[in-house]
Design an enzyme around this catalytic site. Structure first.
Site, mmCIF file in Angstrom:
data_model
loop_
_atom_site.group_PDB
_atom_site.id
_atom_site.type_symbol
_atom_site.label_atom_id
_atom_site.label_comp_id
_atom_site.label_asym_id
_atom_site.label_seq_id
_atom_site.Cartn_x
_atom_site.Cartn_y
_atom_site.Cartn_z
ATOM 1 N N HIS A 3 0.821 -1.225 0.000
ATOM 2 C CA HIS A 3 0.000 0.000 0.000
ATOM 3 C C HIS A 3 0.855 1.275 0.000
ATOM 4 O O HIS A 3 0.696 2.117 -0.898
ATOM 5 C CB HIS A 3 -0.961 -0.009 1.184
ATOM 6 C CG HIS A 3 -1.633 1.307 1.423
ATOM 7 N ND1 HIS A 3 -2.497 1.878 0.521
ATOM 8 C CD2 HIS A 3 -1.545 2.178 2.469
ATOM 9 C CE1 HIS A 3 -2.919 3.043 0.982
ATOM 10 N NE2 HIS A 3 -2.357 3.245 2.167
ATOM 11 N N ASP A 21 -22.816 15.105 -25.746
ATOM 12 C CA ASP A 21 -21.386 15.424 -25.645
ATOM 13 C C ASP A 21 -20.647 14.412 -24.773
ATOM 14 O O ASP A 21 -19.907 14.752 -23.866
ATOM 15 C CB ASP A 21 -21.186 16.843 -25.108
ATOM 16 C CG ASP A 21 -21.887 17.062 -23.769
ATOM 17 O OD1 ASP A 21 -22.664 16.186 -23.361
ATOM 18 O OD2 ASP A 21 -21.649 18.111 -23.143
ATOM 19 N N ASP A 25 -3.006 8.519 -1.236
ATOM 20 C CA ASP A 25 -3.355 7.473 -0.265
ATOM 21 C C ASP A 25 -4.812 7.047 -0.448
ATOM 22 O O ASP A 25 -5.136 5.863 -0.541
ATOM 23 C CB ASP A 25 -3.107 8.015 1.144
ATOM 24 C CG ASP A 25 -3.503 7.029 2.235
ATOM 25 O OD1 ASP A 25 -3.296 5.821 2.044
ATOM 26 O OD2 ASP A 25 -4.018 7.476 3.270
ATOM 27 N N HIS A 76 4.086 6.812 5.472
ATOM 28 C CA HIS A 76 2.939 7.557 5.999
ATOM 29 C C HIS A 76 2.119 6.811 7.053
ATOM 30 O O HIS A 76 1.375 7.429 7.806
ATOM 31 C CB HIS A 76 2.032 8.036 4.859
ATOM 32 C CG HIS A 76 1.130 6.989 4.284
ATOM 33 N ND1 HIS A 76 1.492 6.168 3.234
ATOM 34 C CD2 HIS A 76 -0.141 6.631 4.602
ATOM 35 C CE1 HIS A 76 0.485 5.367 2.930
ATOM 36 N NE2 HIS A 76 -0.518 5.624 3.749
ATOM 37 N N GLU A 108 1.379 5.681 12.819
ATOM 38 C CA GLU A 108 0.022 5.320 13.218
ATOM 39 C C GLU A 108 -0.134 3.832 13.514
ATOM 40 O O GLU A 108 -0.884 3.448 14.413
ATOM 41 C CB GLU A 108 -0.931 5.716 12.086
ATOM 42 C CG GLU A 108 -2.401 5.658 12.453
ATOM 43 C CD GLU A 108 -3.258 6.247 11.349
ATOM 44 O OE1 GLU A 108 -4.369 5.753 11.164
ATOM 45 O OE2 GLU A 108 -2.802 7.184 10.673
ATOM 46 N N ASP A 109 0.587 2.989 12.780
ATOM 47 C CA ASP A 109 0.334 1.551 12.845
ATOM 48 C C ASP A 109 1.449 0.720 13.462
ATOM 49 O O ASP A 109 1.323 -0.492 13.567
ATOM 50 C CB ASP A 109 0.067 1.013 11.426
ATOM 51 C CG ASP A 109 -1.169 1.640 10.813
ATOM 52 O OD1 ASP A 109 -2.073 1.999 11.573
ATOM 53 O OD2 ASP A 109 -1.203 1.780 9.579
#
Length: 773
Positions: free
Chosen positions: A80, A291, A171, A104, A108-109
């Site tokens: 990812h 169109d 992301d 990134h 956080e993880d």
């Protein structure tokens, strides 16, 4: 996002990786390495080969931290962040953005901190990663509040470095591409949020490739039957339309060559969501859309754009009212192009877009292209848009302002969605000034766009010389003349037909202010009435400093909050007075109407109040503005810390420290010009100690009309705000103005801003400024 590190999403926006793994380690390594090699190949097409070392270091750093984590699709989680970086490489983003994309999710993880990222990859990368990291371990009352506060955090980071939002959009794009692994409820919730926030944001930033892809992916999740039906129906018409496009392209190409215009002419198809929107908005069938495909002409110069337009209108009949000149009047997201619709050879309508190669690059990539051009500057570390660029993104400035002004999460999200609405109307004042408003704006929105006071007092308008109501919708080209009264006429009903964020916020603010003012007056009257009944008085309690410590006796933020609670009916005035007199043990005194006391001078009154304040101050034992208690210096203990006299920072302001040879660490405001020009090698990271009770002496210079009572009015305002005056000096300047110098004891920058506004509102005050040094 592992089992012990679940994301605080916006809400549940991305997949949470699991820790289980059935894939052999060597297979995981091959998958990860293949993804990295694909990214490297794209990056080295436009970046220096010296990047490879840092790129590989970031890959291994993230890969090790995400080891064992998997996406819901089953693939290793490292795929990812590498895919996000590859999307950015397609936009030719800089090295810092690419490294931040790979990293990134690590804060956080995983167990790693922002400080560790900074140590390994530098502060610019760490700042981007922090801006992309959601608020963790915070209890929110609702998913709406969670989404609002995380988006607010990102907006703050984006105002410092626009690359935060570019990485975030990449992301979100990859997450939308791989959304199918989640359950239906999550997919639809994420798609709705993407359609409401991120796709419009991409459009506002001019990143139309991202916008179109996000919208189509959202349509696939929210209305799958419509999405797949459109794919089939567009495919059926493709062969027929391709012939029309090719005939027009060949005809136009030959005519442009005759005119010595070197142009690239090709056809393009509308994306599916835009077709769906057109069918929905105009209530028409698919067969009535003529169109579906358009012709795009890329030339070398703006002059050639207009020459090409003339040639096209000579060959084909233009459709009246369908010409738009976005070169002379660019969109807010920097988009420039000429748009016209023509009748092709067999009567079919064909939209044509004419632009230069540079305009096309910006039209496709928006702010990312703009950033790429800016990367050629002499100062690559300057991550902010300069004032001229920022002015082009007025909506961004508006959103940054909203995150500061709007504390309510619902109001903040409403304001964001309004400001991301990318359709505008252009209207004129009687003097010929052009105003850009969102589509659907009314005469009242126009009034607030000019000035808040004008909006509050507007009674009606004339549009193109004809009388109109405040509710009348505006159209591009309208000339608006406002009819203004002498009094404020705002009502709650105005919120029902205003559309711009500025108008709605100002109306709400005025209504709340009125309600607050009325409630304060009611509360004050009730309190004074009850004190009078108890043979006491407001003045007596005020002099002994009771109201400065009112929070000791009631659950209120201060005296103003106290009388507001009485005015609102949340605190009973009679019970409050009884409690105060009981706690203070003040006996009831019968007032006699004997000879009055001699009138005290203002100087005597002031001296008495200062005596009481000094006693209270000694009892409270407040800390003075010393460094060690107020500020923490990263990685250092027991060091002498002092505040810089050139900027005298207050809690709430971003700060930075500089090591001095003989003075320890000197703390400056991050925006201080001295700090910005100082040697970076001496810089140390600092933060405010949130548990500190330090009081800071702040000097304020007030210039006012020299009239009786002005000093009393100002000191009363300061006193009623529960702020101590540590020093005061008064004199008259050569212009016969009164100058009052106050030394105030304040706790943070917010308190300074509040008292600044209050003093400025005192009748007779000309201006207020903070003095340094």
């Amino acid at each position: 996002m592992g089992s012990d590190n679940i994301k605080t999403s916006l809400p549940n926006e991305e997949e949470a990786p699991s820790q289980s793994s059935n894939t052999p380690t060597e297979d995981i390594e091959k998958i990860a390495n293949d993804a990295y090699l694909s990214l490297k190949e794209k990056c080295l097409q436009y970046l220096d080969f010296s990047l490879e070392t840092t790129l590989f270091k970031a890959f291994r750093f993230a890969h090790n931290l995400h080891a064992g984590q998997r996406r819901k699709s089953g693939e290793p989680y490292i795929i990812h962040p590498l895919a996000v970086a590859e999307i950015l490489a397609e936009f030719k983003m800089d090295e810092t953005s690419l490294i931040a994309a790979i990293l990134h999710d690590v804060v956080e993880d995983t167990h790693v901190s922002v400080e560790e990222v900074s140590k390994e990859f530098g502060e610019p990368v760490a700042a981007l990663v922090e801006g992309l990291t959601k608020l963790a371990k915070v209890q929110f009352r609702s998913s709406q509040e969670k989404m609002a506060e995380n988006f607010r955090k990102m907006i703050v980071a984006m105002s410092r470095d626009i690359r935060v939002i570019i990485v975030k959009l990449a992301d979100r794009t990859h997450n939308m591409r791989t959304l199918r692994a989640l359950n239906l409820e999550k997919r639809q919730r994420i798609a709705e949020e993407t359609l409401e926030i991120y796709a419009p944001l991409a459009g506002r930033l001019g990143m139309y490739k991202i916008k179109a892809e996000l919208e189509d992916l959202c349509l696939r999740e929210l209305k799958p039957s419509v999405y797949y039906s459109l794919i089939a129906r567009v495919a059926q018409k493709k062969t027929e339309r391709d012939k029309i496009i090719e005939q027009a392209r060949e005809h136009l190409d030959s005519r442009l060559k005759e005119a010595n215009i070197n142009a690239k002419v090709y056809g393009r198809a509308k994306h599916f969501y835009s077709i769906y929107r057109k069918m929905s908005d105009k209530q028409i069938e698919f067969e009535d859309i003529y169109d579906l495909f358009a012709l795009r002409v890329i030339v070398n110069t703006p002059n050639e754009c207009y020459e090409t337009l003339g040639i096209i209108h000579n060959i084909y009949r233009p459709v009246p009212g369908r010409f738009k000149d976005f070169i002379a009047m660019p969109k807010a997201n920097l988009y420039q192009s000429l748009h016209t619709t023509i009748v092709a050879a067999k009567g079919e309508l064909l939209e044509v877009q004419i632009r230069t190669a540079q305009m096309h690059h910006i039209a496709e990539n928006g702010i990312a292209a703009h950033w790429a051009y800016k990367e050629k500057r002499k100062d690559p570390n300057n991550t902010q848009l300069n004032p001229a660029d920022f002015e082009k993104f007025k909506w961004l400035k508006q959103i940054v302002r909203h995150q500061k002004e709007l504390s309510d999460p619902d109001e903040f999200l409403e304001a964001v969605k309004v400001d991301l609405f990318d359709e505008e109307v252009y209207v004129f004042s009687p003097k010929g000034d052009v105003f850009e408003l969102r589509k659907g704006s009314t005469c009242l929105d126009f009034a607030f766009a000019i000035h808040t006071d004008l909006g509050l007092k507007t009674t009606g308008a004339k549009i193109n010389g004809r009388i109109a109501t405040l509710r009348t919708r505006l159209h591009s080209g309208d000339v608006i003349e406002l009819l203004v009264g002498n009094k404020v006429r705002a009502t709650k009903d105005w919120l029902n037909f205003t559309t711009t964020t500025k108008a709605r916020n100002k109306i709400r603010a005025w209504l709340r202010s009125e309600e607050r003012t009325n409630s304060k007056q009611i509360g004050q009257n009730l309190l004074e009435e009850e004190l009078s009944k108890s043979s006491s008085s407001f003045e007596k309690l005020q002099k002994i400093g009771v109201f400065q410590e009112i929070h000791r006796y009631f659950s209120v933020g201060g005296y103003e909050d106290f009388i507001l609670q009485i005015g609102y009916g949340k605190i009973d005035a009679k019970s409050a007075v009884q409690k105060l007199l009981s706690v203070l043990q003040i006996p009831k005194v019968v007032e006699t109407a004997t000879s009055a006391e001699p009138q005290k001078t203002m100087q005597q009154e002031f001296q008495e109040i200062r005596t009481v304040q000094e006693a209270l101050k000694q009892r409270q034992g407040k800390n003075r503005a010393g460094g060690e208690d107020a500020v923490r210096v990263q990685g250092m203990t027991g060091i002498v810390v002092r505040m810089a006299r050139c900027c005298e920072p207050l809690p709430g302001q971003p700060i930075v420290g500089f090591v001095s040879r003989s003075r320890g660490v000197t703390v400056h405001a991050a925006s201080c010009q001295w700090a910005l020009s100082n040697d970076p090698a001496r810089r140390v990271d600092c933060s405010w100690n949130i548990i500190s009770s330090t009081v800071h002496n702040v000097r304020v210079r007030i210039t006012a009309h020299d009239k009786p009572g002005i000093l009393a009015a100002i000191t009363k305002m300061v006193s009623s705000s529960q702020i101590n005056i540590a020093g005061m000096e008064c004199f008259t300047n050569p212009q016969k103005r009164a100058v009052i110098l106050l030394k105030l004891e304040l706790t943070d920058i917010h308190q300074l801003k509040d008292i600044h506004q209050k003093i400025e509102a005192v009748d007779g005050v000309i201006y207020v400024e903070r003095t340094m040094g």
